[in-house]
Design an enzyme around this catalytic site. Sequence first.
Site, PDB file in Angstrom:
ATOM      1  N   ASN A  21      17.812  33.046 -17.604  1.00 39.93           N
ATOM      2  CA  ASN A  21      18.811  33.003 -18.745  1.00 39.93           C
ATOM      3  C   ASN A  21      18.430  33.538 -20.120  1.00 39.93           C
ATOM      4  O   ASN A  21      18.360  32.696 -21.058  1.00 39.93           O
ATOM      5  CB  ASN A  21      18.932  31.610 -18.637  1.00 39.93           C
ATOM      6  CG  ASN A  21      20.610  31.294 -19.499  1.00 39.93           C
ATOM      7  OD1 ASN A  21      21.109  32.262 -19.682  1.00 39.93           O
ATOM      8  ND2 ASN A  21      21.050  30.003 -19.133  1.00 39.93           N
ATOM      9  N   HIS A  74      21.338  20.287 -22.623  1.00 46.27           N
ATOM     10  CA  HIS A  74      21.591  20.197 -21.231  1.00 46.27           C
ATOM     11  C   HIS A  74      22.326  18.796 -21.096  1.00 46.27           C
ATOM     12  O   HIS A  74      22.960  18.639 -19.900  1.00 46.27           O
ATOM     13  CB  HIS A  74      20.480  20.664 -20.304  1.00 46.27           C
ATOM     14  CG  HIS A  74      20.338  21.998 -20.318  1.00 46.27           C
ATOM     15  ND1 HIS A  74      19.729  22.736 -21.104  1.00 46.27           N
ATOM     16  CD2 HIS A  74      20.768  22.843 -19.299  1.00 46.27           C
ATOM     17  CE1 HIS A  74      19.532  23.894 -20.720  1.00 46.27           C
ATOM     18  NE2 HIS A  74      20.231  24.283 -19.573  1.00 46.27           N
TER      19      HIS A  74
END
Length: 432
Positions: A304, A335
């Site tokens: 990512n 997250h």
Amino acid sequence: MDWLQLHPLSLYQGAAFPFALLFNYLCTVDSFSTQSRYFFLLAGGHLLALAAMGSCAVLVFIPALCTVVLIHSLSPQEVHRCTFFFQMSWQTLCHLGLHYTEYYLQEPPSVRFCITLSSLMLLTQRVTSLSLDIHEGKVEAALSDIGIRSSLSGRLREALPYFSYLLFFPALLGGPLCSFKRFQARIQGSSSLCPRHSFWALSWRGLQILGLECLRAALRSVVSAGAGLRDCQQLECVYVMWSTACLFKLTYYSCWVLDDSLLQAAGFGSEFGGGPAEDTYVPDADIWTLETTHRISLFTRKWNQSTARWLRRLIFQRGRAWPLLQTFAFSAWWHGLHPGQVFGFLCWAVMVEADYLIHTFANLVIRSWPMRLLYRTLTWAHTQLIIAYIMLAVEVRSLSCLWLLCNSYNSVFPMVYCILLFLLVRRKHKFN
């Protein structure tokens, strides 16, 4: 292949594709003004948010509006701190709603709410990237005195680029982070300089997605037919962990290629412009490096990629004490602070620190090429298994599944790196 079941965003990203191509085409027309481009992207973002999130879209619209108000109200020295804490507080409250649904009510969250959280996390990236650019003087913000001297239409005209950037539809639901400077250069660029999308490049990405989906479907049938973490025994758990992590990785790769294709179709891809390193386009998926590297630190930088670069700029480069630990701790916060995420990201930080010391020591000790080849092969396998362990820890939702993972033979792999880290740190202090 259960595309829509496993990829709830794919339908909406696919529906946005023709509009991305239309936007890219209209940018080549001289009559399509800069203001029209901003409006097109903003209107597309609103429609896409309402279609994908329903009434939950207000959870994305409110922080975007508040961010623009803060940008116009605060000085460049204050704007980053205030927008950062507001955005992260808002996102945390939304994540707490998810925790309440999953852990207290014991109910599965709605798909629309999960899509909203995903979009909100991406909005946090754009908000903090923009506020950092303003704080560092890379972007000039319209100050509050405009609100005194200008009419309402003038204020809205000044705010339009920020609204459009925060909610533009090619990056609303996924895709690499695009800086505000790059976004603005794309919108304000001459029609003769607008990039034309390559049919063959987009076709190649379509073939990549098809190939990844075929691999994922085949692997999913194998994984579903075998034992799970609850049923596996001893070394069989290692195979279960590795195959399940491969399934997760194929899912991520497919989504990243699709998101990248949408940005490319809209003209925000790698072929557009250049500039400083932080403004260059970085696709999220570097599949070859991710699958062949024998270093956890390199895997971390390439996994990512745009998010890794954003975290490096936002936390790591600004951290004074334990910047690596701060970065992974913030990543767990960003997250959602699920138990598996907290454990997984802290474990990941320790593994990266161990990786630096192990490979530095190995480069000094191992000289012959056969030993280097053997070392590279063993560390590649070990890296893939540690990443699989971390990925399962991050992805599992329940404490019982996390407990099963920790109590399995799979915990041997990170423990080996922890022991080596302890020994090498002691050796380092002894020589110092």
